[in-house]
Design a protein around this motif. Structure first.
Motif, PDB file in Angstrom:
ATOM      1  N   THR A   1       1.006  -1.262   0.081  1.00  0.00           N
ATOM      2  CA  THR A   1      -0.514   0.077   0.323  1.00  0.00           C
ATOM      3  C   THR A   1       1.160   1.177   0.030  1.00  0.00           C
ATOM      4  OG1 THR A   1      -1.210   1.010   1.345  1.00  0.00           O
ATOM      5  CG2 THR A   1       0.204  -0.005   2.759  1.00  0.00           C
ATOM      6  N   SER A   2       0.093   2.725  -0.284  1.00  0.00           N
ATOM      7  CA  SER A   2       0.727   3.699  -0.334  1.00  0.00           C
ATOM      8  C   SER A   2       0.606   4.064   0.330  1.00  0.00           C
ATOM      9  CB  SER A   2       0.929   3.871  -1.975  1.00  0.00           C
ATOM     10  OG  SER A   2       1.575   3.179  -2.987  1.00  0.00           O
ATOM     11  N   PHE A   3      -0.350   4.140   0.909  1.00  0.00           N
ATOM     12  CA  PHE A   3      -1.078   4.802   2.586  1.00  0.00           C
ATOM     13  C   PHE A   3      -2.192   3.762   2.990  1.00  0.00           C
ATOM     14  CE2 PHE A   3      -5.018   6.744   4.053  1.00  0.00           C
ATOM     15  CZ  PHE A   3      -5.022   8.295   4.418  1.00  0.00           C
ATOM     16  N   ALA A   4      -1.873   4.358   4.986  1.00  0.00           N
ATOM     17  CA  ALA A   4      -2.248   3.513   5.789  1.00  0.00           C
ATOM     18  C   ALA A   4      -2.387   4.624   7.126  1.00  0.00           C
ATOM     19  CB  ALA A   4      -1.530   2.584   6.851  1.00  0.00           C
ATOM     20  N   THR A   5      -3.641   4.603   7.591  1.00  0.00           N
ATOM     21  CA  THR A   5      -4.311   5.402   8.783  1.00  0.00           C
ATOM     22  C   THR A   5      -5.103   4.264   9.715  1.00  0.00           C
ATOM     23  OG1 THR A   5      -5.925   7.326   9.530  1.00  0.00           O
ATOM     24  CG2 THR A   5      -6.543   5.651   7.364  1.00  0.00           C
TER      25      THR A   5
ATOM     26  N   SER B   1     -11.390  -1.543  -3.725  1.00  0.00           N
ATOM     27  CA  SER B   1     -12.078   0.014  -4.404  1.00  0.00           C
ATOM     28  C   SER B   1     -11.594   0.622  -4.920  1.00  0.00           C
ATOM     29  CB  SER B   1     -13.795  -0.107  -3.906  1.00  0.00           C
ATOM     30  OG  SER B   1     -14.519   0.707  -4.609  1.00  0.00           O
ATOM     31  N   LYS B   2     -11.230   0.941  -5.732  1.00  0.00           N
ATOM     32  CA  LYS B   2     -10.904   2.359  -6.339  1.00  0.00           C
ATOM     33  C   LYS B   2     -12.154   3.606  -5.799  1.00  0.00           C
ATOM     34  CE  LYS B   2      -7.891   0.579 -10.324  1.00  0.00           C
ATOM     35  NZ  LYS B   2      -7.662   0.621 -11.106  1.00  0.00           N
ATOM     36  N   ASP B   3     -13.218   3.310  -5.365  1.00  0.00           N
ATOM     37  CA  ASP B   3     -14.142   3.990  -4.427  1.00  0.00           C
ATOM     38  C   ASP B   3     -13.649   5.168  -3.811  1.00  0.00           C
ATOM     39  OD1 ASP B   3     -16.545   5.744  -4.395  1.00  0.00           O
ATOM     40  OD2 ASP B   3     -18.312   4.500  -4.806  1.00  0.00           O
ATOM     41  N   ASP B   4     -13.748   6.629  -3.990  1.00  0.00           N
ATOM     42  CA  ASP B   4     -13.149   7.114  -2.538  1.00  0.00           C
ATOM     43  C   ASP B   4     -14.227   6.767  -1.749  1.00  0.00           C
ATOM     44  OD1 ASP B   4     -13.948   9.305  -5.126  1.00  0.00           O
ATOM     45  OD2 ASP B   4     -13.547  10.753  -2.735  1.00  0.00           O
ATOM     46  N   ARG B   5     -15.382   6.855  -1.596  1.00  0.00           N
ATOM     47  CA  ARG B   5     -16.228   7.274  -0.894  1.00  0.00           C
ATOM     48  C   ARG B   5     -16.489   5.616   0.070  1.00  0.00           C
ATOM     49  NH1 ARG B   5     -21.651   7.176  -5.080  1.00  0.00           N
ATOM     50  NH2 ARG B   5     -20.288   5.343  -5.362  1.00  0.00           N
ATOM     51  N   PHE B   6     -15.540   4.455  -0.233  1.00  0.00           N
ATOM     52  CA  PHE B   6     -14.711   3.909   0.982  1.00  0.00           C
ATOM     53  C   PHE B   6     -13.747   3.843   1.109  1.00  0.00           C
ATOM     54  CE2 PHE B   6     -17.645   1.378  -2.623  1.00  0.00           C
ATOM     55  CZ  PHE B   6     -18.892   1.061  -1.268  1.00  0.00           C
ATOM     56  N   MET B   7     -13.933   5.027   2.540  1.00  0.00           N
ATOM     57  CA  MET B   7     -12.927   5.585   3.253  1.00  0.00           C
ATOM     58  C   MET B   7     -12.607   6.257   4.558  1.00  0.00           C
ATOM     59  SD  MET B   7      -9.891   5.425   2.291  1.00  0.00           S
ATOM     60  CE  MET B   7      -8.924   5.211   3.865  1.00  0.00           C
ATOM     61  N   ALA B   8     -11.996   5.954   4.913  1.00  0.00           N
ATOM     62  CA  ALA B   8     -11.928   6.309   6.586  1.00  0.00           C
ATOM     63  C   ALA B   8     -10.599   6.510   6.988  1.00  0.00           C
ATOM     64  CB  ALA B   8     -12.914   6.156   7.542  1.00  0.00           C
ATOM     65  N   ALA B   9     -10.394   8.157   7.635  1.00  0.00           N
ATOM     66  CA  ALA B   9      -9.292   8.128   7.992  1.00  0.00           C
ATOM     67  C   ALA B   9      -9.430   9.216   9.468  1.00  0.00           C
ATOM     68  CB  ALA B   9      -8.343   9.397   7.147  1.00  0.00           C
TER      69      ALA B   9
ATOM     70  N   GLU C   1      -9.507  17.743   7.678  1.00  0.00           N
ATOM     71  CA  GLU C   1      -8.028  17.024   6.589  1.00  0.00           C
ATOM     72  C   GLU C   1      -7.684  15.892   6.212  1.00  0.00           C
ATOM     73  OE1 GLU C   1      -5.415  16.342  10.100  1.00  0.00           O
ATOM     74  OE2 GLU C   1      -6.918  17.924   9.333  1.00  0.00           O
ATOM     75  N   ASP C   2      -8.116  15.105   7.261  1.00  0.00           N
ATOM     76  CA  ASP C   2      -7.628  14.000   7.333  1.00  0.00           C
ATOM     77  C   ASP C   2      -8.034  12.860   5.980  1.00  0.00           C
ATOM     78  OD1 ASP C   2      -9.724  13.671   9.012  1.00  0.00           O
ATOM     79  OD2 ASP C   2      -9.106  12.917   9.966  1.00  0.00           O
ATOM     80  N   MET C   3      -9.647  12.998   6.159  1.00  0.00           N
ATOM     81  CA  MET C   3     -10.416  12.475   5.254  1.00  0.00           C
ATOM     82  C   MET C   3     -10.045  13.326   3.463  1.00  0.00           C
ATOM     83  SD  MET C   3     -12.334  10.060   5.847  1.00  0.00           S
ATOM     84  CE  MET C   3     -13.329  10.513   3.964  1.00  0.00           C
TER      85      MET C   3
END
Length: 371
Positions: free
Chosen positions: A150-154, A189-197, A224-226
């Motif tokens: 991965t390139s990003f982890a939170t 998924s590449k959909d950015d709606r499936f994201m939390a940070a 800013e995190d999201m």
């Protein structure tokens, strides 16, 4: 009829949580094959009560290649004195003074922007000054990032609080994410709606961070995190939402007033300043988690014991859900029985956040006002 409907939804969410919690990747003790240099970056503004334990926990990392950079964001408490003392004890620690906040910038965003400019690492890890880290944190997280390519982890740290109000509200972060976000789709998924940070723990490759423009691309963003997390996915990089509770903990707010202010600045903005979305969430949570014990009491008083039993079952199902999430993320104790009160507190803060947002009064944080 309404009680049966709520009971059906409660059962569905219980089954959903059983599945969703199993999809949540946990950070476990492991060693990465490669050890690229990591820059651990900490914005600090008036953090005298937290900064020493944070730095001491980071300085004790078993990972061989890392630096710690702290930006003193114009603190007016004992933070500068403590940082000076810490820099004498730990050679891997660098302290930089914060520049004056430019117009249109959020304080933390500006601090993180300055921090990345001083960083030399191939990976950038932004952590909050109120976090504490196990000695194998960097090793374990980097091994997990390597394994998942991965390139990003939170992730959301394990929660601690010195007061009941904090215990009622803060663990709800994990609970609400587990209810709403199919964690498997964060990476699948590449959909950015499936994201939390969570801004308390944000790990980027330098490549991904630079590709999205870093914090400088979001100078006025309160959440800013999201914004950063979604930008990573929009740019085509892989993201992960990890369970970091085995290696990272956090006492976010010392007083109930800080809990209220901290959540107030995030809730309404976090749902896109949508009054209709906020209303829908309040109605849903109220029906599922606040009303059942009230409904059971009213039905019992009226002698409708079958309906009272059904509402009681709905209440107990909600408590079971909260217990499942609490145990998964290291929140122990019996406060899960107070789930209706937890949602009641969140509802109050959400309405406060909405009122400030629509009246443009400005959100107050760390002595600064943001509109």
């Amino acid at each position: 009829m309404f009680a049966w409907l709520i009971g059906s939804f409660s059962l569905f969410f219980t089954l959903w949580l059983v599945w969703n919690l199993k999809q949540w990747p946990a950070v476990v003790p492991a060693k990465p094959q490669r050890t690229p240099r990591v820059s651990v970056l900490i914005p600090a503004r008036n953090e005298e009560r937290n900064i020493v334990r944070c730095v001491e926990s980071l300085a004790a990392q078993s990972y061989p290649a890392y630096e710690i950079i702290i930006l003193d964001d114009r603190s007016d408490d004992r933070t500068p004195i403590l940082l000076s003392m810490l820099s004498e004890r730990y050679p891997q620690l660098t302290i930089i003074p914060g520049q004056e906040l430019p117009p249109g910038w959020v304080g933390k965003v500006h601090a993180c922007h300055q921090l990345q400019q001083a960083a030399s690492g191939e990976w950038l890890l932004f952590v909050d000054a109120d976090t504490m880290h196990g000695p194998q944190m960097l090793e374990s997280v980097m091994a997990c990032a390597e394994a998942k390519d991965t390139s990003f982890a939170t992730g959301f740290p394990r929660i601690y609080s010195s007061h009941l109000f904090g215990w009622l509200v803060l663990p709800m972060l994990h609970f609400i994410i587990a209810l709403h976000l199919p964690v498997k789709f964060v990476s699948a998924s590449k959909d950015d709606r499936f994201m939390a940070a969570h801004g308390a723990f944000m790990l980027f490759t330098r490549e991904a961070y630079d590709a999205i423009g870093g914090h400088a691309a979001f100078p006025s963003e309160m959440v800013e995190d999201m914004a950063l997390a979604r930008a990573v996915k929009q740019a085509g990089y892989k993201a992960e939402l990890l369970d970091i509770t085995p290696v990272v903990s956090c006492e976010m707010y010392e007083t109930p007033a800080e809990v209220v202010e901290g959540f107030t600045k995030n809730i309404f903005i976090g749902i896109g300043r949508s009054s209709s979305a906020l209303l829908a969430l309040l109605v849903m949570y109220g029906a599922l988690y606040v009303w059942p014990p009230i409904g059971a009491l009213i039905a019992g008083i009226n002698g409708d014991y079958s309906t009272a039993a059904l509402w009681t079952a709905c209440y107990l199902t909600g408590c079971l859900q909260k217990r499942m999430v609490d145990l998964r993320f290291g929140v122990y104790g019996r406060r899960f029985w107070l789930l209706p009160l937890s949602f009641g507190c969140l509802g109050y803060i959400a309405l406060r956040s909405w009122r400030i947002g629509i009246t443009k009064k400005g959100y107050v944080w760390k002595g600064r006002v943001y509109r």
